[in-house]
Design a protein around this motif. Structure first.
Motif, PDB file in Angstrom:
ATOM      1  N   GLN A  14      57.447  72.800  64.731  1.00 49.26           N
ATOM      2  CA  GLN A  14      58.319  73.347  63.717  1.00 49.26           C
ATOM      3  C   GLN A  14      58.186  72.529  62.432  1.00 49.26           C
ATOM      4  O   GLN A  14      57.751  71.380  62.457  1.00 49.26           O
ATOM      5  CB  GLN A  14      59.777  73.341  64.187  1.00 49.26           C
ATOM      6  CG  GLN A  14      60.426  71.955  64.287  1.00 49.26           C
ATOM      7  CD  GLN A  14      60.120  71.261  65.583  1.00 49.26           C
ATOM      8  OE1 GLN A  14      59.090  71.529  66.230  1.00 49.26           O
ATOM      9  NE2 GLN A  14      60.969  70.343  65.991  1.00 49.26           N
ATOM     10  N   VAL A  15      58.598  73.154  61.326  1.00 47.90           N
ATOM     11  CA  VAL A  15      58.511  72.489  60.035  1.00 47.90           C
ATOM     12  C   VAL A  15      59.502  71.329  59.987  1.00 47.90           C
ATOM     13  O   VAL A  15      60.669  71.484  60.333  1.00 47.90           O
ATOM     14  CB  VAL A  15      58.809  73.480  58.896  1.00 47.90           C
ATOM     15  CG1 VAL A  15      58.865  72.760  57.552  1.00 47.90           C
ATOM     16  CG2 VAL A  15      57.771  74.594  58.867  1.00 47.90           C
ATOM     17  N   GLN A  16      59.007  70.180  59.581  1.00 41.72           N
ATOM     18  CA  GLN A  16      59.874  69.015  59.409  1.00 41.72           C
ATOM     19  C   GLN A  16      59.556  68.333  58.094  1.00 41.72           C
ATOM     20  O   GLN A  16      58.385  68.198  57.726  1.00 41.72           O
ATOM     21  CB  GLN A  16      59.706  68.025  60.559  1.00 41.72           C
ATOM     22  CG  GLN A  16      60.290  68.508  61.875  1.00 41.72           C
ATOM     23  CD  GLN A  16      60.359  67.414  62.921  1.00 41.72           C
ATOM     24  OE1 GLN A  16      59.491  66.560  63.002  1.00 41.72           O
ATOM     25  NE2 GLN A  16      61.420  67.439  63.713  1.00 41.72           N
ATOM     26  N   LEU A  17      60.599  67.926  57.407  1.00 44.65           N
ATOM     27  CA  LEU A  17      60.495  67.187  56.154  1.00 44.65           C
ATOM     28  C   LEU A  17      61.377  65.958  56.293  1.00 44.65           C
ATOM     29  O   LEU A  17      62.579  66.092  56.588  1.00 44.65           O
ATOM     30  CB  LEU A  17      60.981  68.030  54.974  1.00 44.65           C
ATOM     31  CG  LEU A  17      60.387  69.433  54.804  1.00 44.65           C
ATOM     32  CD1 LEU A  17      61.098  70.192  53.695  1.00 44.65           C
ATOM     33  CD2 LEU A  17      58.898  69.353  54.531  1.00 44.65           C
ATOM     34  N   VAL A  18      60.815  64.775  56.091  1.00 42.34           N
ATOM     35  CA  VAL A  18      61.569  63.537  56.265  1.00 42.34           C
ATOM     36  C   VAL A  18      61.428  62.684  55.014  1.00 42.34           C
ATOM     37  O   VAL A  18      60.349  62.162  54.731  1.00 42.34           O
ATOM     38  CB  VAL A  18      61.097  62.759  57.500  1.00 42.34           C
ATOM     39  CG1 VAL A  18      61.913  61.486  57.654  1.00 42.34           C
ATOM     40  CG2 VAL A  18      61.193  63.624  58.755  1.00 42.34           C
ATOM     41  N   GLU A  19      62.555  62.543  54.296  1.00 40.04           N
ATOM     42  CA  GLU A  19      62.557  61.760  53.064  1.00 40.04           C
ATOM     43  C   GLU A  19      62.884  60.298  53.350  1.00 40.04           C
ATOM     44  O   GLU A  19      63.582  59.982  54.329  1.00 40.04           O
ATOM     45  CB  GLU A  19      63.600  62.284  52.062  1.00 40.04           C
ATOM     46  CG  GLU A  19      63.420  63.729  51.639  1.00 40.04           C
ATOM     47  CD  GLU A  19      64.267  64.684  52.455  1.00 40.04           C
ATOM     48  OE1 GLU A  19      64.593  65.772  51.939  1.00 40.04           O
ATOM     49  OE2 GLU A  19      64.603  64.354  53.608  1.00 40.04           O
ATOM     50  N   SER A  20      62.402  59.438  52.476  1.00 36.07           N
ATOM     51  CA  SER A  20      62.742  58.023  52.549  1.00 36.07           C
ATOM     52  C   SER A  20      62.551  57.409  51.169  1.00 36.07           C
ATOM     53  O   SER A  20      61.990  58.050  50.265  1.00 36.07           O
ATOM     54  CB  SER A  20      61.878  57.296  53.578  1.00 36.07           C
ATOM     55  OG  SER A  20      60.524  57.340  53.197  1.00 36.07           O
ATOM     56  N   GLY A  21      63.024  56.167  51.014  1.00 39.02           N
ATOM     57  CA  GLY A  21      62.793  55.443  49.772  1.00 39.02           C
ATOM     58  C   GLY A  21      64.001  55.318  48.856  1.00 39.02           C
ATOM     59  O   GLY A  21      63.927  54.642  47.834  1.00 39.02           O
ATOM     60  N   GLY A  22      65.088  55.966  49.207  1.00 39.70           N
ATOM     61  CA  GLY A  22      66.284  55.849  48.385  1.00 39.70           C
ATOM     62  C   GLY A  22      66.932  54.482  48.515  1.00 39.70           C
ATOM     63  O   GLY A  22      66.501  53.646  49.313  1.00 39.70           O
ATOM     64  N   GLY A  23      67.965  54.271  47.704  1.00 38.40           N
ATOM     65  CA  GLY A  23      68.669  53.009  47.761  1.00 38.40           C
ATOM     66  C   GLY A  23      69.515  52.794  46.532  1.00 38.40           C
ATOM     67  O   GLY A  23      69.739  53.717  45.738  1.00 38.40           O
ATOM     68  N   LEU A  24      70.003  51.556  46.400  1.00 40.31           N
ATOM     69  CA  LEU A  24      70.811  51.159  45.245  1.00 40.31           C
ATOM     70  C   LEU A  24      69.920  50.437  44.241  1.00 40.31           C
ATOM     71  O   LEU A  24      69.183  49.506  44.612  1.00 40.31           O
ATOM     72  CB  LEU A  24      71.941  50.237  45.703  1.00 40.31           C
ATOM     73  CG  LEU A  24      72.796  49.584  44.626  1.00 40.31           C
ATOM     74  CD1 LEU A  24      73.553  50.644  43.833  1.00 40.31           C
ATOM     75  CD2 LEU A  24      73.753  48.578  45.240  1.00 40.31           C
ATOM     76  N   VAL A  25      69.976  50.861  42.989  1.00 41.19           N
ATOM     77  CA  VAL A  25      69.144  50.263  41.948  1.00 41.19           C
ATOM     78  C   VAL A  25      69.966  50.158  40.670  1.00 41.19           C
ATOM     79  O   VAL A  25      70.860  50.981  40.428  1.00 41.19           O
ATOM     80  CB  VAL A  25      67.859  51.095  41.740  1.00 41.19           C
ATOM     81  CG1 VAL A  25      68.180  52.498  41.253  1.00 41.19           C
ATOM     82  CG2 VAL A  25      66.877  50.398  40.828  1.00 41.19           C
TER      83      VAL A  25
END
Length: 115
Positions: free
Chosen positions: A1-12
């Protein structure tokens, strides 16, 4: 199945940079344009950037000159490089693809810009 996994966010801090990634699976990545959206608390979801299958980008006016969208077909990944971040960029950033009449979204990654 289609999967999209985001990463890299945070406090800046304001003026800082972040690089978001969206790793995909379950479809032929190179055949589809990809999009980044964002949604701030109490606000509508808004389109941030689009990249075509051949790498042509388009940006919302509010990020032009600051954000860069790119893709790696070898890695099935779309990126969003965010520079000169402002407090108003604070939001959950989501990856999106439209396949066969259906919308697919990742879970999102939180970006908070604050001193």
């Amino acid at each position: 199945q289609v999967q999209l996994v985001e990463s890299g966010g945070g406090l800046v801090q304001p003026g800082g940079s972040l690089r978001l990634s969206c790793v995909t699976s379950g479809f032929t990545f190179s055949n589809y344009g990809m999009r980044w959206y964002r949604q701030a608390p109490g606000k509508e979801r808004e389109l941030v950037a689009v990249i075509s299958t051949v790498g042509i980008p388009n940006y919302a006016d509010f990020v032009k000159g600051r954000f860069t969208i790119s893709r790696s077909n070898a890695e099935n990944t779309v990126y969003l490089q965010m520079n000169s971040l402002k407090p108003e960029d604070t939001a959950v950033y989501l990856c999106h693809v439209w396949i066969g009449g259906s919308d697919y979204w990742g879970q999102g990654t939180q970006v908070t810009v604050s001193s």
